[in-house]
Every structure is written in C-alpha cells, then in structure tokens.
Design an enzyme around this catalytic site. Structure first.
Site, mmCIF file in Angstrom:
data_model
loop_
_atom_site.group_PDB
_atom_site.id
_atom_site.type_symbol
_atom_site.label_atom_id
_atom_site.label_comp_id
_atom_site.label_asym_id
_atom_site.label_seq_id
_atom_site.Cartn_x
_atom_site.Cartn_y
_atom_site.Cartn_z
ATOM 1 N N ALA A 68 -14.290 17.481 8.972
ATOM 2 C CA ALA A 68 -13.177 16.665 8.482
ATOM 3 C C ALA A 68 -13.702 15.416 7.785
ATOM 4 O O ALA A 68 -14.782 14.925 8.108
ATOM 5 C CB ALA A 68 -12.256 16.275 9.631
ATOM 6 N N ASP A 69 -12.922 14.939 6.844
ATOM 7 C CA ASP A 69 -13.240 13.686 6.176
ATOM 8 C C ASP A 69 -11.935 13.015 5.768
ATOM 9 O O ASP A 69 -11.001 13.684 5.337
ATOM 10 C CB ASP A 69 -14.117 13.906 4.946
ATOM 11 C CG ASP A 69 -14.794 12.619 4.521
ATOM 12 O OD1 ASP A 69 -15.852 12.292 5.094
ATOM 13 O OD2 ASP A 69 -14.254 11.928 3.639
#
EC number: 3.6.1.9
Length: 193
Positions: A68-69
């Site tokens: 995730a970012d």
C-alpha cells in the site's frame, strides 16, 4: 491463506488487526520510483512495487502480499512526508481552510514467483480542514506527529480537531481502505481470519 503486509506503517497494521486479519509484517525497504501521470497511477505503481518486492523474497508458499501507498494531493501537487518542521508548517498552511484529496493504492500479489497474480486498485477521499491558526499549527508540529505522515498530518491523531468534513472512506485517509481490501480479497481470493 497467509497474508503479508509489505509496510512498516503502524496504522496499516492496526487497521488489519482490527479487521481480524492474521498476517506477518515485512516492510518493503526499496527505493520508491514514482511512475505515472496522475495520483491514482502513482499510488498504484508504488503499492505494486512494494508488494512484488516482498513477494519475490518469500519462500514458495501460498500467501497474499498486501502492498500500500498513500499520498496527499492539493491542486494537483503531491504532498509527501515533510522533510522537517518548516516543510510540515508549509504543507499544513497550504491545506488549512481548503479541501484536498487522499489517494491510497493497494496491490495484492499471490500465485507463484514465476507467474504472480497481481491485482491493484486505489481509493480517493476528499478531506476539508477548518481554518487553522499559526499557534495551533506550531503546537501540532512541536509534537513531532506530522513528520512521518503524507501531507504532514494524521487524521486519527491530534490534528483531527481541524477536520471539517470528509467525503469517502475514513480508513483510506488513515492509510488503508480496509473495507475495499476485504471485498477485493473476498471477491477474488480465499479469505480467512
């Protein structure tokens, strides 16, 4: 199915734990390459880089790696983590009394190392702040809280008192759209918790 979170974020870890996931944490310590023409493409590419990096290091077992970012965007400009107190002040001053967007890209990688199955998506949430006084900004920055957060704030922390409204998934702003993640896993993969 075993889950591996390719992130050191304590907020993502907390969201997965609250949702009942059983998982290991293996932060992807890589040089992030920002590729894409817009924030959704950029966060999905960053999430994919992290998830694939960790997936390739794992022994051949059935597992799903979650990468995730999150980025904060105002007026087309991506606001990452501030380099120090002055940049945090500038970012928060820019966001005060305005609406900005928070994008989180999530990448799910499963299958075999030779032929990984990669599914990537993003969520967007609009966040509006009240006007924030100079004194309140300085007091918040003095806590050190904004220094490790995209856009220089955490919606789940002390700066929450300045959030006027949000439109979209609150958890997306925290760092992981947990409901969308669950439904993506439920739709395409075996999910156990």
């Amino acid at each position: 199915m075993k889950y591996v979170l390719a992130s050191a974020s304590p907020r993502r870890k907390e969201l997965l734990t609250q949702a009942g996931f059983i998982f290991d944490v293996m932060p992807a310590d890589i040089e992030e390459i920002m590729a894409g023409d817009n924030p959704p493409e950029i966060v999905m590419n960053l999430a994919r880089q992290k998830a694939l990096h960790i997936f390739k290091t794992l022994p051949a077992k059935p597992c799903t790696v979650i990468g995730a970012d999150t980025v904060v965007v105002y007026n087309g400009e991506i606001l990452g983590k501030p380099s120090g107190a002055l940049e945090a002040y500038d970012m928060l001053s820019l966001l005060a009394d305005r609406t900005h967007q928070v994008y989180t890209g999530v990448s799910l990688v499963t299958g075999s190392v030779k032929t990984p199955d990669v599914r990537t998506f993003y969520e967007k949430t609009n966040v509006t702040f009240y006007p924030v006084s100079r004194q309140d900004l300085q007091s918040y920055i003095a806590t050190g809280d904004p220094l490790d957060k995209a856009g220089a704030y955490g919606i789940q922390g002390p700066f929450a008192i300045h959030v006027k409204c949000i439109s979209g998934d609150y958890n997306n702003v925290v760092g992981l759209p947990i409901a969308r993640l669950y439904h993506e896993l439920d739709r395409g993969m075996c999910y156990e918790h």
